[in-house]
Design an enzyme around this catalytic site. Sequence first.
Site, PDB file in Angstrom:
ATOM      1  N   ASP A  78       2.505   4.640   2.934  1.00 17.81           N
ATOM      2  CA  ASP A  78       2.665   4.219   4.335  1.00 17.81           C
ATOM      3  C   ASP A  78       3.395   2.880   4.263  1.00 17.81           C
ATOM      4  O   ASP A  78       2.771   1.828   4.153  1.00 17.81           O
ATOM      5  CB  ASP A  78       1.290   4.066   4.999  1.00 17.81           C
ATOM      6  N   TRP A 103      -3.580   0.101  -2.730  1.00 16.60           N
ATOM      7  CA  TRP A 103      -4.136   1.384  -2.267  1.00 16.60           C
ATOM      8  C   TRP A 103      -3.803   2.387  -3.358  1.00 16.60           C
ATOM      9  O   TRP A 103      -2.677   2.439  -3.853  1.00 16.60           O
ATOM     10  CB  TRP A 103      -3.508   1.723  -0.916  1.00 16.60           C
ATOM     11  N   ASP A 122       1.980  -3.487  -2.482  1.00 20.79           N
ATOM     12  CA  ASP A 122       2.920  -4.078  -1.529  1.00 20.79           C
ATOM     13  C   ASP A 122       3.656  -5.243  -2.189  1.00 20.79           C
ATOM     14  O   ASP A 122       3.091  -5.948  -3.029  1.00 20.79           O
ATOM     15  CB  ASP A 122       2.168  -4.571  -0.289  1.00 20.79           C
ATOM     16  N   TRP A 154      -1.618  -5.118   2.016  1.00 22.85           N
ATOM     17  CA  TRP A 154      -2.270  -5.576   0.786  1.00 22.85           C
ATOM     18  C   TRP A 154      -1.783  -6.949   0.337  1.00 22.85           C
ATOM     19  O   TRP A 154      -2.249  -7.481  -0.662  1.00 22.85           O
ATOM     20  CB  TRP A 154      -2.091  -4.540  -0.324  1.00 22.85           C
ATOM     21  N   TYR A 163       4.740  -8.933   4.551  1.00 23.35           N
ATOM     22  CA  TYR A 163       4.928  -7.645   3.863  1.00 23.35           C
ATOM     23  C   TYR A 163       6.405  -7.265   3.864  1.00 23.35           C
ATOM     24  O   TYR A 163       7.059  -7.271   4.908  1.00 23.35           O
ATOM     25  CB  TYR A 163       4.112  -6.556   4.558  1.00 23.35           C
ATOM     26  N   THR A 166       6.888  -1.359  -0.456  1.00 24.80           N
ATOM     27  CA  THR A 166       5.812  -0.862  -1.321  1.00 24.80           C
ATOM     28  C   THR A 166       6.393  -0.177  -2.557  1.00 24.80           C
ATOM     29  O   THR A 166       7.348   0.598  -2.452  1.00 24.80           O
ATOM     30  CB  THR A 166       4.933   0.149  -0.534  1.00 24.80           C
TER      31      THR A 166
HETATM   32  N1  ABN Z   1       0.516  -1.146   2.735  1.00 22.46           N
HETATM   33  C1  ABN Z   1       1.572  -1.016   3.630  1.00 22.46           C
HETATM   34  C2  ABN Z   1       1.337  -1.744   4.906  1.00 22.46           C
HETATM   35  C3  ABN Z   1       1.752  -3.036   5.045  1.00 22.46           C
HETATM   36  C4  ABN Z   1       1.560  -3.696   6.245  1.00 22.46           C
HETATM   37  C5  ABN Z   1       0.915  -3.060   7.266  1.00 22.46           C
HETATM   38  C6  ABN Z   1       0.511  -1.747   7.114  1.00 22.46           C
HETATM   39  C7  ABN Z   1       0.722  -1.076   5.931  1.00 22.46           C
END
Ligand code: ABN
Length: 178
Positions: A78, A103, A122, A154, A163, A166
Site C-alpha cells: 500500500d 509491515w 517505507d 512506518w 513518507y 516503499t
Molecule cells: N506504509 C505506506 C504508507 C505510508 C503512509 C501512509 C499510509 C501508508
Amino acid sequence: MERAEMHWFDRLCEKVSRRIARSTSRRSFITALGKALVGGTVLPLLPVARAAAAETARPGADPGDPTQCDYWRNCAIDGYLCACCGGSTSSCPPGTEMSPTTWIGTCRNPADGRDYIISYNDCCGKTSCGACFCQRNEGDRPLYSPQRANDINWCVGASSLAYHCTVTVILGVATNRN
Ligand code: ABN
C-alpha cells in the site's frame, strides 16, 4: 431380466468384458500392473524427467517488472514503489532513510511456487514520490491490528515522518501460510 430385453449398451459391455477376460490371464494382468508401478517410480529419476521439472521450478528467480503493481513481491503493498522513485525493490532512493519498523506480508513467487516473507519498509525524509502508487493489500487487516495492517506510515520509527515510497525486501521463505 431376459437377455433379449437387455439394453444395447449392456450387451456391448458384456461382449467387451468377455473378450478381455478371454485374452488375459490373472498372471498377465499382474505382470502389466507391476510394469506400470516400476515405470512410474523409475521414470521421474531419469535425467530428462528431472531436467523438465527444473525447467518449471526456478528457485531464486525473480520474475516480473518491479515497477508494476502486479509484480509478485507487491502482493501486500500500500504505497509508492521505490523502483519508480529512484530506488529499487530493496533500496531507498538517495536522500531518504529506510524505516526500521515495517509491515510484513507473504507473497508467492510464480517462478518457484514458494511463499516468501516480504518486508515493506517505507523510505522516509522526502515528500511523497507520487509515481507508481499500488494498493494490493493481500493479508491486510484493519488498523486496530496495527502489526497486520499496511495502511500505516512506518516512518514513525525513522528520523523524519515524511513518507516517500516503499521497498519490498525478501526476508526468507515462508514455511507456513496463515
Ligand atoms: N506504509 C505506506 C504508507 C505510508 C503512509 C501512509 C499510509 C501508508
